[in-house]
Scaffold this motif. Structure first.
Motif, PDB file in Angstrom:
ATOM      1  N   ASP A  11    -107.342  14.337  29.666  1.00 41.86           N
ATOM      2  CA  ASP A  11    -108.455  14.345  30.622  1.00 41.86           C
ATOM      3  C   ASP A  11    -108.199  15.197  31.850  1.00 41.86           C
ATOM      4  O   ASP A  11    -109.104  15.890  32.329  1.00 41.86           O
ATOM      5  CB  ASP A  11    -108.751  12.908  31.054  1.00 41.86           C
ATOM      6  CG  ASP A  11    -109.836  12.847  32.114  1.00 41.86           C
ATOM      7  OD1 ASP A  11    -110.968  13.263  31.817  1.00 41.86           O
ATOM      8  OD2 ASP A  11    -109.531  12.420  33.254  1.00 41.86           O
ATOM      9  N   GLY A  12    -106.939  15.157  32.359  1.00 42.69           N
ATOM     10  CA  GLY A  12    -106.682  15.730  33.668  1.00 42.69           C
ATOM     11  C   GLY A  12    -106.945  17.224  33.735  1.00 42.69           C
ATOM     12  O   GLY A  12    -106.779  17.947  32.747  1.00 42.69           O
ATOM     13  N   PRO A  13    -107.340  17.714  34.917  1.00 42.15           N
ATOM     14  CA  PRO A  13    -107.511  19.171  35.075  1.00 42.15           C
ATOM     15  C   PRO A  13    -106.154  19.867  35.076  1.00 42.15           C
ATOM     16  O   PRO A  13    -105.184  19.383  35.670  1.00 42.15           O
ATOM     17  CB  PRO A  13    -108.206  19.292  36.438  1.00 42.15           C
ATOM     18  CG  PRO A  13    -107.836  18.048  37.170  1.00 42.15           C
ATOM     19  CD  PRO A  13    -107.682  16.968  36.143  1.00 42.15           C
ATOM     20  N   HIS A  14    -106.069  20.977  34.387  1.00 46.81           N
ATOM     21  CA  HIS A  14    -104.811  21.698  34.237  1.00 46.81           C
ATOM     22  C   HIS A  14    -104.987  23.135  34.692  1.00 46.81           C
ATOM     23  O   HIS A  14    -106.059  23.725  34.568  1.00 46.81           O
ATOM     24  CB  HIS A  14    -104.343  21.679  32.781  1.00 46.81           C
ATOM     25  CG  HIS A  14    -104.119  20.301  32.237  1.00 46.81           C
ATOM     26  ND1 HIS A  14    -103.099  19.494  32.640  1.00 46.81           N
ATOM     27  CD2 HIS A  14    -104.819  19.586  31.305  1.00 46.81           C
ATOM     28  CE1 HIS A  14    -103.138  18.336  31.991  1.00 46.81           C
ATOM     29  NE2 HIS A  14    -104.189  18.368  31.171  1.00 46.81           N
ATOM     30  N   ALA A  15    -103.898  23.681  35.227  1.00 45.75           N
ATOM     31  CA  ALA A  15    -103.835  25.100  35.606  1.00 45.75           C
ATOM     32  C   ALA A  15    -102.544  25.655  35.009  1.00 45.75           C
ATOM     33  O   ALA A  15    -101.453  25.473  35.575  1.00 45.75           O
ATOM     34  CB  ALA A  15    -103.872  25.257  37.116  1.00 45.75           C
ATOM     35  N   TRP A  16    -102.688  26.265  33.841  1.00 40.62           N
ATOM     36  CA  TRP A  16    -101.492  26.709  33.110  1.00 40.62           C
ATOM     37  C   TRP A  16    -101.008  28.049  33.655  1.00 40.62           C
ATOM     38  O   TRP A  16    -101.780  28.990  33.791  1.00 40.62           O
ATOM     39  CB  TRP A  16    -101.823  26.830  31.627  1.00 40.62           C
ATOM     40  CG  TRP A  16    -100.619  27.180  30.803  1.00 40.62           C
ATOM     41  CD1 TRP A  16    -100.227  28.420  30.419  1.00 40.62           C
ATOM     42  CD2 TRP A  16     -99.658  26.272  30.278  1.00 40.62           C
ATOM     43  NE1 TRP A  16     -99.075  28.351  29.691  1.00 40.62           N
ATOM     44  CE2 TRP A  16     -98.695  27.031  29.586  1.00 40.62           C
ATOM     45  CE3 TRP A  16     -99.499  24.887  30.327  1.00 40.62           C
ATOM     46  CZ2 TRP A  16     -97.612  26.466  28.943  1.00 40.62           C
ATOM     47  CZ3 TRP A  16     -98.423  24.322  29.685  1.00 40.62           C
ATOM     48  CH2 TRP A  16     -97.488  25.095  29.006  1.00 40.62           C
ATOM     49  N   ASN A  17     -99.709  28.075  33.966  1.00 46.54           N
ATOM     50  CA  ASN A  17     -99.065  29.307  34.408  1.00 46.54           C
ATOM     51  C   ASN A  17     -97.748  29.424  33.655  1.00 46.54           C
ATOM     52  O   ASN A  17     -96.830  28.623  33.848  1.00 46.54           O
ATOM     53  CB  ASN A  17     -98.827  29.281  35.922  1.00 46.54           C
ATOM     54  CG  ASN A  17     -98.367  30.619  36.473  1.00 46.54           C
ATOM     55  OD1 ASN A  17     -97.331  31.138  36.070  1.00 46.54           O
ATOM     56  ND2 ASN A  17     -99.141  31.190  37.391  1.00 46.54           N
ATOM     57  N   TRP A  18     -97.686  30.404  32.769  1.00 44.42           N
ATOM     58  CA  TRP A  18     -96.512  30.521  31.903  1.00 44.42           C
ATOM     59  C   TRP A  18     -95.225  30.697  32.711  1.00 44.42           C
ATOM     60  O   TRP A  18     -94.197  30.088  32.391  1.00 44.42           O
ATOM     61  CB  TRP A  18     -96.690  31.701  30.952  1.00 44.42           C
ATOM     62  CG  TRP A  18     -97.561  31.397  29.784  1.00 44.42           C
ATOM     63  CD1 TRP A  18     -98.876  31.725  29.623  1.00 44.42           C
ATOM     64  CD2 TRP A  18     -97.168  30.686  28.617  1.00 44.42           C
ATOM     65  NE1 TRP A  18     -99.339  31.261  28.414  1.00 44.42           N
ATOM     66  CE2 TRP A  18     -98.292  30.613  27.766  1.00 44.42           C
ATOM     67  CE3 TRP A  18     -95.980  30.087  28.190  1.00 44.42           C
ATOM     68  CZ2 TRP A  18     -98.275  29.987  26.533  1.00 44.42           C
ATOM     69  CZ3 TRP A  18     -95.946  29.466  26.966  1.00 44.42           C
ATOM     70  CH2 TRP A  18     -97.084  29.406  26.148  1.00 44.42           C
ATOM     71  N   THR A  19     -95.240  31.481  33.707  1.00 43.82           N
ATOM     72  CA  THR A  19     -94.023  31.732  34.492  1.00 43.82           C
ATOM     73  C   THR A  19     -93.546  30.467  35.179  1.00 43.82           C
ATOM     74  O   THR A  19     -92.357  30.087  35.092  1.00 43.82           O
ATOM     75  CB  THR A  19     -94.284  32.829  35.539  1.00 43.82           C
ATOM     76  OG1 THR A  19     -94.771  33.996  34.888  1.00 43.82           O
ATOM     77  CG2 THR A  19     -93.016  33.140  36.311  1.00 43.82           C
ATOM     78  N   PHE A  20     -94.459  29.781  35.861  1.00 45.04           N
ATOM     79  CA  PHE A  20     -94.075  28.587  36.613  1.00 45.04           C
ATOM     80  C   PHE A  20     -93.587  27.480  35.677  1.00 45.04           C
ATOM     81  O   PHE A  20     -92.565  26.835  35.933  1.00 45.04           O
ATOM     82  CB  PHE A  20     -95.270  28.112  37.436  1.00 45.04           C
ATOM     83  CG  PHE A  20     -94.932  27.028  38.418  1.00 45.04           C
ATOM     84  CD1 PHE A  20     -94.375  27.335  39.647  1.00 45.04           C
ATOM     85  CD2 PHE A  20     -95.165  25.690  38.116  1.00 45.04           C
ATOM     86  CE1 PHE A  20     -94.060  26.339  40.549  1.00 45.04           C
ATOM     87  CE2 PHE A  20     -94.852  24.689  39.009  1.00 45.04           C
ATOM     88  CZ  PHE A  20     -94.296  25.015  40.234  1.00 45.04           C
ATOM     89  N   VAL A  21     -94.293  27.251  34.570  1.00 46.37           N
ATOM     90  CA  VAL A  21     -93.922  26.163  33.656  1.00 46.37           C
ATOM     91  C   VAL A  21     -92.598  26.466  32.962  1.00 46.37           C
ATOM     92  O   VAL A  21     -91.706  25.597  32.858  1.00 46.37           O
ATOM     93  CB  VAL A  21     -95.053  25.948  32.640  1.00 46.37           C
ATOM     94  CG1 VAL A  21     -94.606  24.973  31.555  1.00 46.37           C
ATOM     95  CG2 VAL A  21     -96.296  25.427  33.323  1.00 46.37           C
ATOM     96  N   THR A  22     -92.447  27.689  32.481  1.00 46.61           N
ATOM     97  CA  THR A  22     -91.204  28.028  31.764  1.00 46.61           C
ATOM     98  C   THR A  22     -89.990  27.972  32.683  1.00 46.61           C
ATOM     99  O   THR A  22     -88.934  27.419  32.316  1.00 46.61           O
ATOM    100  CB  THR A  22     -91.333  29.438  31.153  1.00 46.61           C
ATOM    101  OG1 THR A  22     -92.516  29.511  30.375  1.00 46.61           O
ATOM    102  CG2 THR A  22     -90.121  29.757  30.313  1.00 46.61           C
TER     103      THR A  22
END
Length: 727
Positions: free
Chosen positions: A294-305
Motif C-alpha cells: 500500500d505505502g507510497p514508494h520512491a525507488w532510487n537504485w543508487t540509494f537503495v543499493t
C-alpha cells in the motif's frame, strides 16, 4: 496457516516463519489492491509501539536467561552501544558522501543533507529483536551466540531512540554545536538508566503485590501483565527506553513472583505470554507485507543499493573490530565462526519501518525514498540472510543448543564453583564480578526476600528452591503423560501451600499397596515441618564472613611469634642430632698392643726431631737417665692456653649441650666397640689432601723408622757405654 507450516517439515526447514508471514501479507495487500479497495494503514506507529511490540519484549524479558546474560553483559553492551553508533555514523556518513557525487544529470540525491542521512543511518543500524527471535529460535543456535545477538537487539533500543530524536531535532534546527553533542551523550545515559530504573520499580511493586494474593489466586497473572504494561507506558511517556523498562521489569519481578504465586498461575502466565507474543509477531510481519503493497514508494537504485551494501559492510567491520578488542578481556574467546554468525544474524525488522513511518513529510521531503530503502533492507535481511543462515550454521558446524534438562548435580557444582571463585577473588584482593554477585546475593537474601516473598519460602536456600521447581516440573510431566494414574492423590510437599486435598485418597488394592507405600511414604504434617526446618537450617548453608579480607589486610596472630620460635628451636635440635650422628660415624680402631723393647728403643733413637726426648737426650740435658721417661717440648708462646679455676666449677645452668651430647656419644661408642669391631669409613676429600701433605712432610721420618725396624740390634759402640739398658 501456522499449523500447516509446522506440519510440513521440508517447508519449515527451508523457509523461516517470518518470511512466510511477510509473503502472506504481500498476498493480502495485493488482493486488496486488485479488488480496488483502499488498503488501511495497518502498521501505524501507535498501533505497533503501544499494542504489538510490548508483548514480544515482555515475553523476552520475563523468560530472559539471567546467568548467561549477566556473564556476557560487557560484550552485549559493546555490540549494542558502540556497534550501533558505529553503524549509524558509518552508514549515514558514506551515504552523504555518495549523494554528494555530482553526476551528469543532477537529482534529488544531490540536495540531501548530512543530518537526514545520519537520521536514516540510525534507523537502519539497529538490530530488530522481533526478527532475531523469529529466526534464531528456529535454527537452535547455541546459548552464547543467541544471547549475544538477542541481547544486542534488546539493549540497542536506547541508542536508537536517542539518536532518532536527536537527529530529528537537529534536522529541524539545522546547526549542531559541541554542547549539543555533550547534551546528547547525557540524554543517552538518562534514557538508558531511566528506563531500567522505571522497570525495576514496577517489578518490585509487582513482587510486593503478589505477596498478598494467597487468598485470590485468580488475579495473580493480572498483576504481572498490568505492572509490566504500566512500566512500558511510563517510560514512553517520559521519552525513556520502553523496551529496557519492560526487560528490567520482567527480570526483576520473576524470581519473587514465582515464589509467591501458585503453579497454576505460573502456567497461565507462561502460556499466555507465549501466545500473546506469537500473535503479535504474526500480525507484525503480515502488516509489514500489507504496508509494503500500500505505502507510497520512491525507488532510487543508487540509494537503495548503496544502503544495502553499507549495512552489510558496516556490520562486518563493526563485529570484527569490536571482537578483536573484546577477546583481549574474555576468557572464552569468540572464534571466527562465532563472529560470522553474529555479523550475519544482524537482522532488521518492523521497528525500523515504524520509526521511518513516524517521519513527517514537511521536515523530510525524501520520506518515501527512506521508507522504500528501509523495506528493501528488511526484506533482504529477513529473506536472504534468514533463509541462508541455517544452512550456513550446518555447513560451518557451529555448536547448537543442547536440549538437556538441568539436574541437581549440575546445580550443586555450579554453586560450588561460584563460591570457590568468590573465595579466590577475596584471597587475591581482586573484586571481580563474582565478588559483587556474592554481595548482591547476600543483600537479596538478608533484606529483599524478607520483604517481597511471603511465608517461610523467603528463608529457603537456593538449592532447595531449585529442587522444588524440579519436583514440580516432574510431577506435571508425569500427570500429562498419564503415568500418575495409580498414584495416590496425596499432595506433594512442593505445592503444599497451593494445593489442598479436597477428597480422601482412593482405596489402593492390596497387591499395589506395598509398592505405593515404598514409592511415596506418608508423613504427618508436624513431621514434615520438622524436616523442613532441619533442611533449611543445615542444607546449603552459605558461608558467613565476619569481614571482607585480602592479602593486604590480614590480621596478625598473637601466638604466631611464639609458635615460630618453637619451630626454630625444634629445627635447631634436629640439626644438632644430625651433627652428633655424623660425629659418631668416624673411623674407630681397637687399642693396639704395647710395643716391644726393641721397637721402643728404635723409636726413641730415631725421634730426635719428634716432640718426645729419650733418655740419651735427657743425659745431655743432665736429667734422670730413664730411657722410658718422656718429656714434652715446651709450648710456643704464640699458642693460646686455657686455665680453669678448679675452685670455681661451672654452674649447672651454663653446661654446654653440645659437650653433653658429645660425651654421651663417646660413652656409647666405647660400650659398643667390642661388638662392632673395626669400622671402616672412606676418607673424605679433605682427609685425602691432608694425608698427601703429611706423606710429603714426614717422608724422612718414615724412612728412618723403617731403617730402625730393620736393625738387628744394638751396635758394639752402644754396648760399651756405661748407661745400662733397661728392657
Amino acid at each position: 496457516m501456522k499449523l500447516g507450516f509446522h506440519l510440513v517439515p521440508r517447508l519449515s526447514g527451508i523457509v523461516p516463519e517470518s518470511c512466510l508471514l511477510i509473503t502472506v501479507g504481500l498476498l493480502v495487500g495485493g488482493l486488496i489492491k486488485v479488488a480496488g479497495e483502499k488498503v488501511p494503514p495497518v502498521l501505524d506507529s501507535d498501533l505497533f509501539f503501544l499494542c504489538l511490540l510490548p508483548p514480544i519484549i515482555l515475553d523476552a524479558g520475563y523468560f530472559l536467561p539471567i546467568r548467561p546474560f549477566m556473564e556476557n553483559l560487557g560484550t552485549i553492551l559493546m555490540f549494542a552501544v558502540v556497534g550501533t553508533l558505529w553503524n549509524a555514523f558509518f552508514i549515514g556518513g558514506l551515504l552523504y558522501a555518495v549523494c554528494q557525487i555530482q553526476p551528469a544529470n543532477p537529482s534529488d540525491l544531490n540536495r540531501l543533507e548530512l543530518l537526514p542521512c545520519l537520521l536514516f543511518g540510525s534507523i537502519v543500524s539497529a538490530v530488530d529483536p522481533v526478527a532475531v527471535l523469529a529466526v534464531f529460535e528456529e535454527i537452535h543456535i547455541n546459548e552464547l551466540l543467541h544471547i549475544l545477538v538477542f541481547g544486542e537487539s534488546l539493549l540497542n533500543d536506547a541508542v536508537t531512540v536517542v539518536l532518532y530524536h536527536l537527529f530529528e531535532e537537529y534536522s529541524g534546527v539545522g546547526t549542531v554545536t559541541v554542547m549539543d553533542g555533550f547534551l546528547g551523550l547525557i540524554c543517552f545515559l538518562v534514557v538508558a538508566v531511566g528506563g531500567v530504573l522505571v522497570g525495576a520499580i514496577y517489578g518490585i511493586l509487582a513482587a510486593f503485590t503478589s505477596r498478598f494474593t494467597s487468598h485470590t489466586r485468580v488475579i495473580e497473572p493480572l498483576f504481572v501483565f498490568v505492572y509490566s504494561y504500566m512500566a512500558y507506558l511510563s517510560a514512553e511517556m517520559f521519552h525513556l527506553s520502553g523496551i529496557m523498562a519492560l526487560i528490567a521489569c520482567g527480570a526483576v519481578m520473576r524470581p519473587y513472583v514465582e515464589a509467591n504465586i501458585s503453579h497454576k498461575s505460573h502456567t497461565t502466565i507462561k502460556y499466555f505470554l507465549k501466545m500473546w507474543s506469537s500473535v503479535s509477531e504474526t500480525l507484525i510481519f503480515i502488516f509489514l507485507g500489507v504496508a509494503t503493497v500500500d505505502g507510497p514508494h520512491a525507488w532510487n537504485w543508487t540509494f537503495v543499493t548503496v544502503t544495502v551494501i553499507l549495512c552489510l559492510v558496516a556490520r562486518v567491520i563493526g563485529v570484527v573490530g569490536l571482537t578483536y578488542v573484546i577477546n583481549k578481556f574474555r576468557i572464552v574467546k569468540l572464534t571466527t565462526k562465532d563472529q560470522f554468525i553474529v555479523a550475519y544474524g544482524g537482522l532488521r525488522g518492523a521497528i525500523a519501518f515504524s520509526l521511518g513511518y513516524l517521519l513527517k513529510k514537511e521536515h523530510f521531503p525524501n520520506r518515501e525514498m527512506f521508507l522504500t530503502a528501509i523495506i528493501t533492507v528488511i526484506f533482504f535481511t529477513v529473506f536472504v540472510q534468514g533463509m541462508t543462515i541455517k544452512p550456513l550454521v550446518e555447513l560451518l558446524a557451529v555448536k547448537k543448543k543442547q536440549e538437556a534438562k538441568r539436574s541437581i548435580n549440575e546445580e550443586i557444582h555450579t554453586q560450588f564453583l561460584d563460591h570457590l571463585l568468590t573465595g579466590i577473588e577475596d584471597i587475591c584482593g581482586h573484586y571481580g564480578h563474582h565478588h559483587w554477585k556474592d554481595k548482591l546475593n547476600r543483600f537479596n537474601k538478608k533484606y529483599v526476600k524478607k520483604c517481597l516473598i511471603a511465608g517461610e519460602r523467603s528463608k529457603e536456600p537456593q538449592l532447595i528452591a531449585f529442587y522444588h521447581k524440579m519436583e514440580m516440573k516432574q510431577a506435571i510431566e508425569l500427570v500429562e503423560s498419564g503415568g500418575g494414574v495409580k498414584l495416590p492423590s496425596a499432595p506433594s510437599t512442593v505445592s503444599m501451600q497451593n494445593i489442598q486435598p479436597k477428597k480422601p485418597p482412593p482405596v489402593v488394592p492390596m497387591r499395589n499397596k506395598a509398592i505405593t507405600e515404598r514409592a511415596l511414604p506418608q508423613l504427618s504434617k508436624g513431621r514434615e515441618e520438622e524436616i523442613r526446618k532441619i533442611l533449611r537450617s543445615n542444607l546449603q548453608r552459605t558461608r558467613q564472613r565476619l569481614r571482607s579480607y585480602n592479602r593486604h589486610t590480614l590480621v596478625a596472630d598473637p601466638y604466631e611469634d611464639g609458635w615460630n620460635e618453637f619451630l626454630i628451636k625444634k629445627q635447631k635440635m634436629i640439626d644438632l642430632e644430625k651433627k652428633i650422628t655424623e660425629m659418631n660415624n668416624y673411623l674407630t680402631v681397637p687399642a693396639g698392643t704395647p710395643d716391644s723393647p726393641t721397637i721402643s728403643r728404635a723409636r726413641l733413637a730415631s725421634g730426635s726431631d719428634s716432640d718426645f726426648k729419650p733418655a740419651q737426650k735427657q743425659k745431655e740435658a743432665k736429667i734422670s737417665p730413664d730411657p722410658q721417661a718422656y718429656s714434652m717440648k715446651p709450648m710456643s708462646d704464640s699458642v693460646p692456653t686455657i686455665q680453669v679455676d678448679l675452685a670455681s666449677p661451672q654452674s649447672p645452668d651454663s653446661i654446654n649441650l653440645m659437650d653433653e651430647f658429645r660425651r654421651a656419644g663417646q660413652r656409647h661408642r666405647h660400650e659398643s666397640e667390642e661388638d662392632r669391631g673395626l669400622m671402616m669409613k672412606p676418607p673424605s676429600t679433605a682427609e685425602r689432601r691432608a694425608a698427601k701433605q703429611g706423606e710429603a712432610e714426614g717422608g724422612k721420618d718414615q724412612h728412618r723408622l723403617m731403617r730402625c725396624l730393620s736393625d738387628p740390634g744394638p751396635s758394639a759402640d752402644e754396648e760399651e757405654e756405661d748407661e745400662p739398658f733397661l728392657p
